[in-house]
Enzyme design. Sequence first.
Site, PDB file in Angstrom:
ATOM      1  N   ASP A 166       0.800  -1.202   0.091  1.00  0.00           N
ATOM      2  CA  ASP A 166      -0.090  -0.031   0.162  1.00  0.00           C
ATOM      3  C   ASP A 166       0.718   1.313   0.157  1.00  0.00           C
ATOM      4  O   ASP A 166       0.603   2.097  -0.603  1.00  0.00           O
ATOM      5  CB  ASP A 166      -0.835  -0.045   1.148  1.00  0.00           C
ATOM      6  CG  ASP A 166      -1.865  -1.236   1.413  1.00  0.00           C
ATOM      7  OD1 ASP A 166      -1.819  -2.055   0.513  1.00  0.00           O
ATOM      8  OD2 ASP A 166      -2.861  -1.121   2.098  1.00  0.00           O
ATOM      9  N   GLU A 395       1.671  -9.187  11.923  1.00  0.00           N
ATOM     10  CA  GLU A 395       1.319  -8.812  10.532  1.00  0.00           C
ATOM     11  C   GLU A 395       2.654  -8.591   9.658  1.00  0.00           C
ATOM     12  O   GLU A 395       3.022  -9.045   8.591  1.00  0.00           O
ATOM     13  CB  GLU A 395       0.690  -7.596  10.216  1.00  0.00           C
ATOM     14  CG  GLU A 395       0.042  -7.142   8.808  1.00  0.00           C
ATOM     15  CD  GLU A 395      -0.810  -5.830   8.726  1.00  0.00           C
ATOM     16  OE1 GLU A 395      -0.979  -5.364   9.921  1.00  0.00           O
ATOM     17  OE2 GLU A 395      -1.386  -5.730   7.689  1.00  0.00           O
TER      18      GLU A 395
HETATM   19  C1  DGY Z   1      -5.618  -1.750   4.376  1.00  0.00           C
HETATM   20  O1  DGY Z   1      -6.910  -1.208   4.575  1.00  0.00           O
HETATM   21  O2  DGY Z   1      -4.775  -1.136   4.862  1.00  0.00           O
HETATM   22  C2  DGY Z   1      -5.638  -2.607   3.221  1.00  0.00           C
HETATM   23  O3  DGY Z   1      -4.349  -2.794   2.831  1.00  0.00           O
HETATM   24  C3  DGY Z   1      -6.239  -2.193   1.923  1.00  0.00           C
HETATM   25  O4  DGY Z   1      -6.396  -3.213   1.164  1.00  0.00           O
END
Ligand code: DGY
Length: 424
Positions: A166, A395
Amino acid sequence: MTPETEKIYDRALEVLRENDRGSYTVPTKGLYPFQWNWDSCLTALGQSHYDEARAWTEIETLLAHQWPDGMVPHIVFHAHSDGYFPGPDVWGTDRPVATSGITQPPVAGFAVRRLFDRARDREAAAQRARALLPRVDAWHRWFYEKRDPSGEGLAAILHPWESGRDNSIDWDEAFDRVPTDGVAPYVRRDTQHADPAHRPTKAQYDRYLWLVQLFRSLGWDNARLHDASPFRVVDPGFNAILIRSATDLAALADELGEHEIAEANRARAARGLAALESLWSARHGQYLCRDRVTGQLIESASIGGILPVFSAVPRQRAQDVARTIERWAERVRFIVPSHDPFDPRFEPKRYWRAPAWLVMNYMIQDGLRAVGETAVADHIVRSSLELITHSGFAEYYDPLTGEPCGGGRFTWTAAMVIEFLEAA
Ligand code: DGY
């Protein structure tokens, strides 16, 4: 397995079972309460070791929500939850079960082949794989039609969330081109579940949402989105996953007698591999992203340019990438960081701007092993298991200290641990 690794294995199983919602698995409670595309496909690999039928179901559930044009969305909102933003009302897609309107790294072809190859119940596997083949094939076709309209051989992402990485440094420059005016007021929920210092910034969220609003205003019509988006980037890692999935789908289709599907996917993979070469940077010893709006390579050495070893890139390229990982390893305690640790923009705790992720480690070591780079591959697995022993099933992890970051009790991290321990 030693008593110590058996204990880790059992804890991984516990995480997977805790996040299992019957026909799909949430990435983690709270932060991600729905089904995510590539999370599910990689999770199925872990599940296959203790419940083969359940593993197939994970991927079938995802692909049941494929769009008529072939796209497989990045989130399926199976059940109501207020805990996540942006939810179905923001996406405004017109689907029987709400989904997001963008996609994610297409790892399904790879996962389906791996499930098939290791299946003990051969008959069930053949039946379930045969039913999935046309769906995965249609998704692959969609990438080359809708995300590569001029036929370069490489697909573009139109939103950073599509890459799965992201807030990577890779997007910074191209993302600056995305305006923020007219974004409807919103309240983030991610920063209520995870430390805001580990998450993307407000400026990035404004732009994520601006793009969602633009695409929604275009009716999520994929024939229009590519050219309309001010953010169009060719990510070597994303394309490597697509190429690997096309290669694996072709092999599987051949085994199941579906030669047309095999042929189409072999051709896609061959064109993709040839085109990937244009993203090679000798200076960085790895691949780089290309900004499709400017046509320029992006000077940002991230894990996106390491991941191509997951596809059948030329051996010399894979060896050079292995040397780059060794160089990075001199700077960090745990590999593989998601960004070049020699780059001053490296942020060790912030999501995809440096932290180490076990799913990336899994795909990279798989590719390196295939070309005989066993020592680096083993180092990556060792580092991954050390992170688990140190910090649990996070994560992602700070590659300098091993500190757990983002969400906890994370599904795909646990799935990868099972994969690593089963292979040991
Ligand atoms: C988030 O909401 O952080 C996700 O990675 C988007 O898919």
